[in-house]
Write a protein that holds these residues in place. Sequence first.
Motif, PDB file in Angstrom:
ATOM      1  N   GLU A  43       0.843  -1.183   0.000  1.00 27.07           N
ATOM      2  CA  GLU A  43       0.000   0.000   0.000  1.00 27.07           C
ATOM      3  C   GLU A  43       0.884   1.239   0.000  1.00 27.07           C
ATOM      4  OE1 GLU A  43      -3.182  -0.104   2.831  1.00 27.07           O
ATOM      5  OE2 GLU A  43      -3.384  -2.288   2.651  1.00 27.07           O
ATOM      6  N   SER A  68       0.796  -4.828   2.270  1.00 29.07           N
ATOM      7  CA  SER A  68      -0.644  -4.892   2.090  1.00 29.07           C
ATOM      8  C   SER A  68      -1.325  -5.369   3.365  1.00 29.07           C
ATOM      9  CB  SER A  68      -0.978  -5.855   0.946  1.00 29.07           C
ATOM     10  OG  SER A  68      -2.380  -6.086   0.867  1.00 29.07           O
ATOM     11  N   ARG A  69      -2.500  -4.837   3.634  1.00 30.57           N
ATOM     12  CA  ARG A  69      -3.306  -5.327   4.752  1.00 30.57           C
ATOM     13  C   ARG A  69      -4.129  -6.547   4.360  1.00 30.57           C
ATOM     14  NH1 ARG A  69      -5.971   0.384   6.265  1.00 30.57           N
ATOM     15  NH2 ARG A  69      -5.833   0.508   3.989  1.00 30.57           N
ATOM     16  N   ARG A  74      -0.619 -10.429   1.008  1.00 33.22           N
ATOM     17  CA  ARG A  74       0.588 -10.304   1.825  1.00 33.22           C
ATOM     18  C   ARG A  74       1.330 -11.636   1.904  1.00 33.22           C
ATOM     19  NH1 ARG A  74       0.928  -6.523   7.094  1.00 33.22           N
ATOM     20  NH2 ARG A  74       3.008  -7.037   7.855  1.00 33.22           N
ATOM     21  N   ASN A 113       7.358  -7.136   7.574  1.00 30.38           N
ATOM     22  CA  ASN A 113       7.118  -5.698   7.632  1.00 30.38           C
ATOM     23  C   ASN A 113       8.244  -4.948   6.939  1.00 30.38           C
ATOM     24  OD1 ASN A 113       4.663  -5.301   9.139  1.00 30.38           O
ATOM     25  ND2 ASN A 113       5.741  -6.168  10.895  1.00 30.38           N
TER      26      ASN A 113
END
Length: 358
Positions: A43, A68-69, A74, A113
């Motif tokens: 994102e 991405s959430r 992900r 992350n």
Amino acid sequence: MPSGLTPKWLTEALRATGLLAQDAAIEALEVRQVGAGVGMMSELSRLVPAYSGPAGEAPASFIAKYPSRNPTNRQIAMDFNLYEREVRYFAELDPLTSAACPATYLTELDGDNFIILMEDLADYRVGDQIVGATLEETELAIDELAKLHAAFWQQVDGIAWIPHVCGSQHARNMQAGTASGWEPMAAAFGDFLSAPVLAAQADIQRSVAPLQAALDRPPVTLAHGDFRMENLLYGTAPEHHPMAIIDWQGPLLGRGMQDVTLLLGQSTQTEVRRRHERTLLERYVDGLARLGVRGYRLEEAWQDYRRAHLHNWAYTTVVAGTLDVGNERAFAWMSQMVARQVAVTEDLGLLDLLPFEL
């Protein structure tokens, strides 16, 4: 936006890089999401900081890129090691090529992350894969590809963290994705697929591995790996680069034709590609030669061109058949990707190459 991306954290991070003076700080941070439906593995947000103290050369805005959430996308990003590849590309390889990219201010990676803070090129125009690339847009992109590929042509030792198109975990994931994604792709995009392509499913799937091998023979270079319109920014002012390349999550080692065919076969408007593909391929080969590449002739490039287009059914199937689309714009550009891939397959008689054996 990641919960930890606060004015305090950003102040400390930018001080550590030297971009922000020790007696300056970010007091507030305006955050706006950008690019909805364009990138799916990550994102993007535009960060507009309010500075206190002497901000100096610190930018008036940044682009922040982070995971991405969407849990499906992900996980796929982690399976393909996309986050590490992008962070390390900007940190280690971008300085080695004259192909234009946004400047990066900060890159950090911790497991699944990551964050990249980069130059905000809001004044540039984002390429539109739904509309498709014009001839001029395609020519600019071909010229940047020549710069990228020439810089690493037969000079890829020491970057083993980027996977080869063949014989790597990436390659095996592409093979598996082509197998698992075909039926979902056909269900979602059946209106854009042709009967001959659907009938060739088994031959296409069994040809992915030998096509990967064909695209991993010397001369090997660094390919972007996802060279499509939404990852291209076009300059709109005299001081801009003519074009800048973004989204470096998927770089690959192999023949550079992987990028050329993703552009011409899936992003360039079909009629433009039909009228100009020989000339555009000559432009690429000539561009490499001007930048010092020797021995890569048009005849070999044309053979690579047909094989790489056929191999792009693996890319098409993984994207259209395994990712969680989630919004109308993503579905729209994927539809055009599939439709153009069908057109180039039929125009170049690519199914005649099946089943492919090296």
